[in-house]
Design a protein around this motif. Structure first.
Motif, short mmCIF file in Angstrom:
data_model
loop_
_atom_site.label_atom_id
_atom_site.label_comp_id
_atom_site.label_asym_id
_atom_site.label_seq_id
_atom_site.Cartn_x
_atom_site.Cartn_y
_atom_site.Cartn_z
N LYS A 149 18.19 12.83 13.77
CA LYS A 149 18.09 11.96 12.57
C LYS A 149 18.37 10.50 12.92
O LYS A 149 17.79 9.60 12.34
N GLU A 180 21.24 6.67 3.78
CA GLU A 180 21.03 7.67 4.83
C GLU A 180 20.58 8.96 4.18
O GLU A 180 21.03 9.31 3.11
N LEU A 218 0.53 7.69 3.49
CA LEU A 218 1.62 6.80 3.91
C LEU A 218 1.36 6.22 5.30
O LEU A 218 1.80 5.14 5.64
N ARG A 219 0.65 7.01 6.12
CA ARG A 219 0.35 6.54 7.49
C ARG A 219 -1.01 5.87 7.58
O ARG A 219 -1.50 5.57 8.67
N GLY A 220 -1.65 5.71 6.42
CA GLY A 220 -2.94 5.03 6.40
C GLY A 220 -4.11 5.93 6.75
O GLY A 220 -5.16 5.45 7.20
N ARG A 252 13.22 2.27 3.53
CA ARG A 252 14.23 2.62 2.52
C ARG A 252 14.07 1.77 1.26
O ARG A 252 14.17 2.27 0.14
N TRP A 305 16.79 2.19 13.08
CA TRP A 305 17.43 1.88 11.79
C TRP A 305 16.97 0.50 11.31
O TRP A 305 16.68 0.31 10.13
N PRO A 345 12.59 0.77 10.72
CA PRO A 345 12.24 2.17 10.47
C PRO A 345 10.73 2.43 10.37
O PRO A 345 10.25 3.43 10.89
N VAL A 346 10.02 1.51 9.73
CA VAL A 346 8.58 1.78 9.52
C VAL A 346 7.84 1.73 10.86
O VAL A 346 7.01 2.60 11.15
N PRO A 376 6.35 6.77 7.66
CA PRO A 376 6.53 5.32 7.56
C PRO A 376 6.68 4.82 6.12
O PRO A 376 5.75 4.27 5.54
N LEU A 425 1.33 12.36 2.48
CA LEU A 425 1.99 11.92 3.71
C LEU A 425 0.99 11.23 4.65
O LEU A 425 1.34 10.27 5.35
N LEU A 438 16.91 7.89 10.19
CA LEU A 438 17.34 8.40 8.88
C LEU A 438 18.85 8.24 8.70
O LEU A 438 19.36 8.29 7.59
N LEU A 439 19.55 8.09 9.82
CA LEU A 439 21.00 7.85 9.77
C LEU A 439 21.30 6.56 10.50
O LEU A 439 20.55 6.15 11.41
N ARG A 440 22.41 5.94 10.12
CA ARG A 440 22.82 4.70 10.77
C ARG A 440 23.98 4.99 11.70
O ARG A 440 24.94 5.67 11.31
N LYS A 486 8.86 4.95 12.73
CA LYS A 486 8.40 6.19 12.11
C LYS A 486 6.88 6.33 12.09
O LYS A 486 6.37 7.43 11.96
N SER A 487 6.17 5.20 12.25
CA SER A 487 4.72 5.33 12.30
C SER A 487 4.28 5.87 13.66
O SER A 487 3.12 6.25 13.83
N LEU A 506 8.61 14.06 12.77
CA LEU A 506 9.88 14.79 12.71
C LEU A 506 9.74 16.06 11.88
O LEU A 506 9.25 16.02 10.76
N ARG A 552 0.84 -1.21 0.00
CA ARG A 552 0.00 0.00 0.00
C ARG A 552 0.88 1.26 0.00
O ARG A 552 0.62 2.21 -0.74
#
Lengths: 255, 309
Positions: free
Chosen positions: B51, A254, B107-109, A100, B72, B75-76, A97, B104, B56-58, B79-80, B84, A12
Motif C-alpha cells: 500500500k 489513507e 480513469l486511465r483514459g 485523493r 504519496w 499518486p496519479v 490514477p 476503471l 495509498l498510505l503515507r 498509479k497510472s 494493484l 476528465r
C-alpha cells in the motif's frame, strides 16, 4: 502546456468518477427529484394567484419543507462516501490514477453541485412551465440562502464522513445538524427572549450562530432586508469547511 | 544495481498505525523484470509495504520511490504506471463486472476495447455481464487481476492473490501470474504467507518479519547466502557422462537428464562445491553453461524469517 494538460486530465478523471457516483446513486437521485418536483409543481399550481402577487411568501413555507429532502439527499451522499471509505471500495478506486483531492472533489460535485442544480431546477421548471415571466419574480436571494444552507450542511457532513469513515456516524451527525440543532437553537432563543425583554448577548450569539449555520431558516424567521448579505458568512464558513476537507484529503487521506 | 533498473525502492521506511509499528526502517530494492515474492507471516507488514508502494498510505519516515517517483507525493503519476490487486478487494455491491472495468478503464483514459482485452487476458470475457456479487471467489480474483492489468502497467503489485481460494483456483491464478510475467514482461510483486506455492513462479524474494526486511535478492543469491537446497541446470554436449559424474558426489541430491542438459539438485550450502566441481570439468568440454534454477523457498523462509522471529 504540461500543466494545462495535467489539469485537463484531472478534470476528465473527476468527471468520470462523478458520473460513476451518479450511476451508483441514480435511483436515490431520481426518487428525491421526483418527490421534490411534484411538491413544487403542486405548490405552483395551487398557489398561482398568491404566487403572482408575492412569490417569496407563497413559496417560502413549501421551500422550507422540500429543502429538508434536499439536505437529506446531501447527507445521504456523504453517508455513501463514508461507506466507501470505511468498507473498502475507495481503496480499489484510489489504486487507479485518481488523486485523493480528485476523489473528494468528485464527491463534492455529486453531493453538492448536482443536488443543488436538481433542487433549483425543480423549483424553476414548474414556474417556467406556468409562465416564463414569473421566473423574474422568484426571489433569487431566498434561493441563494437555501443553497448556502445546503453548502454548509454538505461541508459539515463531508468533513464528518472523511474523519470518521463511518456511515452511521455521518448519517447521525447529518440528521442532528438538520433537525435537532436548529430546533434546539430556536428553543434557546425563545427561552432567552421570554426571560429577558431586552436583547442580550446570549440572544445575539444564538441568532448569529443560527444565521451562520442556517441562513435560509434565519431568513424565514427574521426576514432581514438583505438576505444575500446575511448569507455571506455561511458561504465563507462552507468554503472554510470544504477547504479543510481538501487539505485533509491531500495530506492525510489513507485507504 | 543500476539505478535505472530499480522499479521499487524503500530506504529506512517506517510506518505505524497509532502505537502499532507495521514497518520499521524497512529497506528494499526491486530490479526491473523480476517476479518477486514478498514473503512473511501474517502481520509481518506485507500489505503495508504494497500500500505504501501504491501511494495509498503515507510513510512516517524514510524514502520511497516507485518507477522514479514518490507515490504519496505524485499518486496519479505512479498509479497510472502500476496495477494493484488488494488482498480482499471489496467491490461496491450490485455493480456489474463490465460497468466496474469500464469505469476503471476510463480513469486511465481507455475505452471498451481495454475492458475486453483485460477480460480476455484473465479469462473473464464470459462473465462481463454478471454482477460482481454473483462471481465465485476464483472469478473475483480474476476480476481483481483484470482491473490491475488495465493500461498495461509496468509494475504489478499482488497482495495475497491466492488467499481463500481452493487448490484448483489457486493453481490457475499462479499459472496466470507466470503467463503474465512471461508474455507481458511486467515486473510483479506477489505477497504471500504460503511459501511453497511461490516456489515455481518467483525468481526474486523479499523476506519480511515483524516489519523488518530480513533478506532479499535473487533466489540464486539467497541460496548461496543462506546455504539452502538449490537446483542448477547445466548445458552439456555430453549430458549422460556429466550426470554419471555428478551422481557420485556427496552434495548431489538428485539428477535429471535431458536433451543437452542436466538438472542437478544439491544439498544446502553446496553451491560452491558444485561450481568448483564443474570448473574442474570445464576443460574436458563437459560443461557449456551453468544456470541457477531455484533455491528452496521454504528453506530460505525458515532460515530468514524463522531465525528473526
Amino acid at each position: 502546456m504540461r500543466r494545462l494538460l495535467g489539469l485537463q486530465a484531472s478534470v476528465r478523471r473527476i468527471y468520470a468518477y462523478t458520473a460513476y457516483i451518479h450511476d451508483r446513486l441514480a435511483k436515490g437521485f431520481a426518487a428525491a427529484s421526483v418527490v421534490v418536483s411534484l411538491a413544487h409543481s403542486m405548490a405552483v399550481v395551487t398557489g398561482l394567484p398568491s404566487f403572482a402577487t408575492d412569490p417569496s411568501s407563497a413559496l417560502l413555507p413549501l421551500l422550507m419543507m422540500t429543502s429538508l429532502i434536499y439536505y437529506i439527499s446531501i447527507v445521504y451522499i456523504a453517508y455513501s462516501m463514508a461507506q466507501e471509505l470505511g468498507e473498502g471500495p475507495a481503496a480499489l478506486y484510489l489504486s487507479h490514477p485518481l488523486g485523493r483531492v480528485e476523489y473528494l472533489l468528485s464527491w463534492f460535485a455529486a453531493g453538492l453541485l448536482t443536488t443543488s442544480i436538481l433542487y433549483l431546477a425543480s423549483i424553476v421548471a414548474p414556474v417556467l412551465v406556468m409562465d416564463p415571466a414569473l421566473v423574474s419574480s422568484v426571489d433569487m436571494a431566498v434561493l441563494a440562502t437555501l443553497v448556502f444552507e445546503g453548502l454548509v450542511t454538505g461541508a459539515f457532513v463531508f468533513l464528518v464522513a472523511l474523519l470518521t469513515r463511518r456511515r452511521g456516524a455521518t448519517f447521525f451527525a447529518g440528521l442532528v445538524y438538520i433537525l435537532v440543532v436548529p430546533l434546539a437553537l430556536s428553543i434557546v432563543a425563545a427561552i432567552v427572549a421570554a426571560a429577558v425583554p431586552r436583547q442580550t448577548l446570549v440572544e445575539t450569539l444564538v441568532k448569529t450562530v443560527f444565521m451562520l449555520l442556517y441562513p435560509c431558516k434565519y431568513y424565514a424567521i427574521e426576514r432581514p432586508t438583505n438576505a444575500m448579505a446575511t448569507s455571506m458568512p455561511s458561504a465563507l464558513l462552507s468554503l472554510v469547511l470544504l477547504g479543510s476537507c481538501l487539505v485533509y484529503a491531500k495530506r492525510k487521506l489513507e485507504v | 544495481m543500476d539505478p535505472s533498473m530499480v522499479v521499487l525502492e524503500f530506504v529506512n521506511v517506517t510506518k505505524s498505525y497509532g502505537k502499532v509499528i507495521a514497518l520499521r526502517n524497512a529497506s528494499l530494492s526491486l530490479p526491473r523484470g523480476v517476479l518477486a515474492g514478498l514473503l512473511g507471516p501474517n502481520g509481518a507488514g506485507k500489505t503495508t509495504t504494497l500500500k505504501l508502494a501504491a501511494g495509498l498510505l503515507r510513510r512516517d519516515s524514510g524514502f520511497i520511490q516507485v518507477l522514479g517517483a514518490d507515490p504519496w507525493a505524485n499518486p496519479v503519476e505512479v498509479k497510472s504506471r502500476i496495477g494493484l490487486l488488494h488482498e480482499r478487494p471489496l467491490y461496491p455491491s450490485g455493480v456489474g463486472v463490465r460497468e466496474l472495468l469500464r469505469f476503471l478503464s476510463k480513469l486511465r483514459g481507455y475505452g471498451e476495447e481495454e475492458v475486453l482485452r483485460v477480460a480476455r487476458l484473465v479469462g473473464l470475457e464470459d462473465y462481463l455481464d454478471r454482477r460482481v456479487n454473483h462471481l465465485s471467489r476464483g472469478y473475483l480474483q480474476r476480476l481483481g487481476l483484470a482491473q490491475a492489468l488495465i493500461g498495461d502497467p509496468e509494475l504489478l503489485l499482488l497482495d495475497e492473490p491466492t488467499a481463500n481460494l481452493d487448490p484448483l483456483a489457486r493453481r490457475e491464478i499462479l499459472s496466470l501470474i507466470s503467463t503474465l510475467k512471461r508474455d507481458l514482461g511486467v515486473t510483479i510483486v506477489v505477497s504471500s504467507h504460503i511459501v511453497p506455492e511461490l516456489q515455481e513462479v518467483c525468481d526474486y524474494a523479499v523476506f519480511i518479519s515483524q516489519g523488518t526486511v530480513v533478506a532479499q535478492g535473487t533466489l540464486a543469491e539467497l541460496g548461496r547466502a543462506f546455504l539452502v537446497e538449490s537446483k542448477y541446470r547445466i548445458e552439456s554436449p555430453r549430458p549422460r557422462e556429466l550426470a554419471s559424474k555428478l551422481v557420485r558426489e556427496d552434495f548431489v541430491l538428485g539428477v535429471e537428464l535431458g536433451d543437452g542438459w542436466v538438472t542437478v539438485r544439491i544439498r544446502s550450502g553446496s553451491s560452491d562445491d558444485l561450481l568448483r566441481f564443474l570448473e574442474n570439468l570445464a576443460p574436458r568440454g563437459l560443461v557449456a553453461k551453468v544456470e541457477h534454477v531455484s533455491s528452496d523457498l521454504g528453506d530460505l523462509y525458515a532460515k530468514t524469517v524463522g531465525s528473526s522471529s
